[in-house]
Motif scaffolding. Structure first.
Motif, PDB file in Angstrom:
ATOM      1  N   MET A 247       7.108   3.820  -6.251  1.00 31.27           N
ATOM      2  CA  MET A 247       6.328   4.746  -5.437  1.00 31.27           C
ATOM      3  C   MET A 247       4.925   4.245  -5.125  1.00 31.27           C
ATOM      4  O   MET A 247       4.339   4.640  -4.122  1.00 31.27           O
ATOM      5  N   TYR A 248       4.365   3.395  -5.982  1.00 33.82           N
ATOM      6  CA  TYR A 248       3.032   2.877  -5.718  1.00 33.82           C
ATOM      7  C   TYR A 248       2.785   1.589  -6.491  1.00 33.82           C
ATOM      8  O   TYR A 248       3.521   1.287  -7.446  1.00 33.82           O
ATOM      9  N   TYR A 249       1.770   0.858  -6.055  1.00 33.97           N
ATOM     10  CA  TYR A 249       1.448  -0.436  -6.660  1.00 33.97           C
ATOM     11  C   TYR A 249      -0.034  -0.466  -7.017  1.00 33.97           C
ATOM     12  O   TYR A 249      -0.889  -0.159  -6.174  1.00 33.97           O
TER      13      TYR A 249
ATOM     14  N   ASP B 293       9.102   1.885 -11.082  1.00 38.37           N
ATOM     15  CA  ASP B 293       8.232   2.742 -10.272  1.00 38.37           C
ATOM     16  C   ASP B 293       8.065   2.126  -8.886  1.00 38.37           C
ATOM     17  O   ASP B 293       7.187   1.288  -8.685  1.00 38.37           O
TER      18      ASP B 293
ATOM     19  N   GLY C 270       5.556   8.262  -1.957  1.00 39.51           N
ATOM     20  CA  GLY C 270       4.799   7.024  -1.788  1.00 39.51           C
ATOM     21  C   GLY C 270       4.687   6.560  -0.353  1.00 39.51           C
ATOM     22  O   GLY C 270       4.015   5.557  -0.077  1.00 39.51           O
TER      23      GLY C 270
ATOM     24  N   GLN D 130       3.612  -0.158 -14.214  1.00 36.16           N
ATOM     25  CA  GLN D 130       3.006  -1.114 -13.295  1.00 36.16           C
ATOM     26  C   GLN D 130       2.950  -2.503 -13.940  1.00 36.16           C
ATOM     27  O   GLN D 130       2.750  -2.629 -15.149  1.00 36.16           O
TER      28      GLN D 130
ATOM     29  N   TYR E 151       4.343  13.571  -5.963  1.00 32.82           N
ATOM     30  CA  TYR E 151       4.835  12.586  -5.003  1.00 32.82           C
ATOM     31  C   TYR E 151       5.996  13.110  -4.163  1.00 32.82           C
ATOM     32  O   TYR E 151       6.199  12.645  -3.038  1.00 32.82           O
TER      33      TYR E 151
ATOM     34  N   LYS F 278       0.806  -1.224   0.000  1.00 31.41           N
ATOM     35  CA  LYS F 278       0.000   0.000   0.000  1.00 31.41           C
ATOM     36  C   LYS F 278       0.838   1.272   0.000  1.00 31.41           C
ATOM     37  O   LYS F 278       0.469   2.262  -0.637  1.00 31.41           O
ATOM     38  N   THR F 279       1.936   1.251   0.741  1.00 24.28           N
ATOM     39  CA  THR F 279       2.787   2.439   0.824  1.00 24.28           C
ATOM     40  C   THR F 279       4.248   2.028   0.862  1.00 24.28           C
ATOM     41  O   THR F 279       4.586   0.892   1.210  1.00 24.28           O
TER      42      THR F 279
ATOM     43  N   PRO G  86      -0.239   7.346   2.459  1.00 24.95           N
ATOM     44  CA  PRO G  86      -1.310   6.605   1.793  1.00 24.95           C
ATOM     45  C   PRO G  86      -1.892   7.420   0.632  1.00 24.95           C
ATOM     46  O   PRO G  86      -1.952   8.646   0.699  1.00 24.95           O
ATOM     47  N   TYR G  87      -2.310   6.728  -0.406  1.00 25.94           N
ATOM     48  CA  TYR G  87      -2.869   7.391  -1.583  1.00 25.94           C
ATOM     49  C   TYR G  87      -4.114   8.185  -1.200  1.00 25.94           C
ATOM     50  O   TYR G  87      -5.005   7.681  -0.518  1.00 25.94           O
TER      51      TYR G  87
END
Length: 263
Positions: A259-261, A257, A134, A239, A128, A68-69, A137-138
């Protein structure tokens, strides 16, 4: 966060991004924002950042999934990576191999190359960098405010690849998880960033794909392209969900990347 504050911060980060876009090693300068460190320092003192490097490798190899982060302790490491020379170098390697592959092909008028948008053609680093690379949390509200400004810069190596593919006569399709209501600003942003020509740009219709994974959405839209007679000769994204699933194309390329999934 209001747009004025976002724009002021964006200007500051844009300076770093601009420096990042001009390869520092070519001008005798370094644009790292955090120091890279070895496993141990003076006197053998343990430096924890090395575990962040291992975590990033696990992410890029798709061994670390459904996260998540970014780990809190890795903010400095990921920031250094994203705005330092290594991210640019890694992206260059991926795009170079994509171009070398494209040059070997005998393609037709119906052959296309699929590009993702966020962290593939456009960079959200100005956003970001303000949100811990990242670690935070988004937040869809804040991120959409950033997208709606329409000032995301191009990823330089991806833009080079895009132009080279066009020069070969390959048609480009943008396939993004951005929703329908952001299509107009995405089109404008792409053009401002240097992407002026494409065959199609596909955005997500949430009335159809609400609750569906990115893998399901992108697989379905690629299938539609092939049903229209297109042949996907290349597919590039940041991704794993951009390049997994069905109808992925003849060859896929994964940009870095950490920074996020997105599943």
């Amino acid at each position: 966060m209001n747009n004025e504050r976002m724009k002021v911060f964006g200007f500051v980060v844009a300076i770093a991004v601009a420096a990042w876009q001009c390869d520092g090693s070519e001008h005798g300068a370094s644009y790292e924002i955090f120091p890279l460190r070895m496993k141990t320092g003076h006197g053998g003192r343990y430096i924890p950042e090395v575990s962040c490097q291992s975590w990033r490798v696990g992410v890029e190899a798709h061994n670390v999934i459904d996260w998540k982060t970014v780990p809190l302790d890795c903010e400095g490491y990921i920031g250094n990576y994203m705005l330092g020379d290594q991210y640019r170098s890694d992206s260059k390697t991926v795009c170079r191999e994509a171009y070398f592959y494209a040059k070997t092909l005998n393609f037709t008028a119906k052959d296309i190359w699929v590009f993702d948008v966020d962290e593939t053609t456009l960079s959200n680093l100005p956003y970001y960098a303000q949100h811990g690379f990242g670690v935070e949390p988004y937040n869809s509200t804040l991120f959409n405010e950033w997208v709606d400004i329409g000032e995301a810069p191009a990823l330089p190596e991806s833009l080079k690849l895009y132009k080279k593919l066009l020069s070969l006569g390959i048609k480009i399709v943008f396939l993004t998880g951005r929703p329908l209501e952001q299509k107009a600003v995405t089109v404008t942003n792409l053009r401002i960033a240097g992407y002026h020509k494409w065959e199609k740009i596909i955005v997500k219709d949430t009335s159809i794909y609400d609750g569906k994974t990115a893998v399901t959405y992108k697989s379905s839209e690629r299938k539609k392209l092939e049903e229209e007679g297109y042949n996907i000769i290349g597919n590039i994204g940041d991704q794993w969900s951009d390049i997994l699933g069905t109808n992925t194309g003849d060859r896929t390329f994964k940009l870095p990347d950490p920074m996020y999934y997105i599943s």
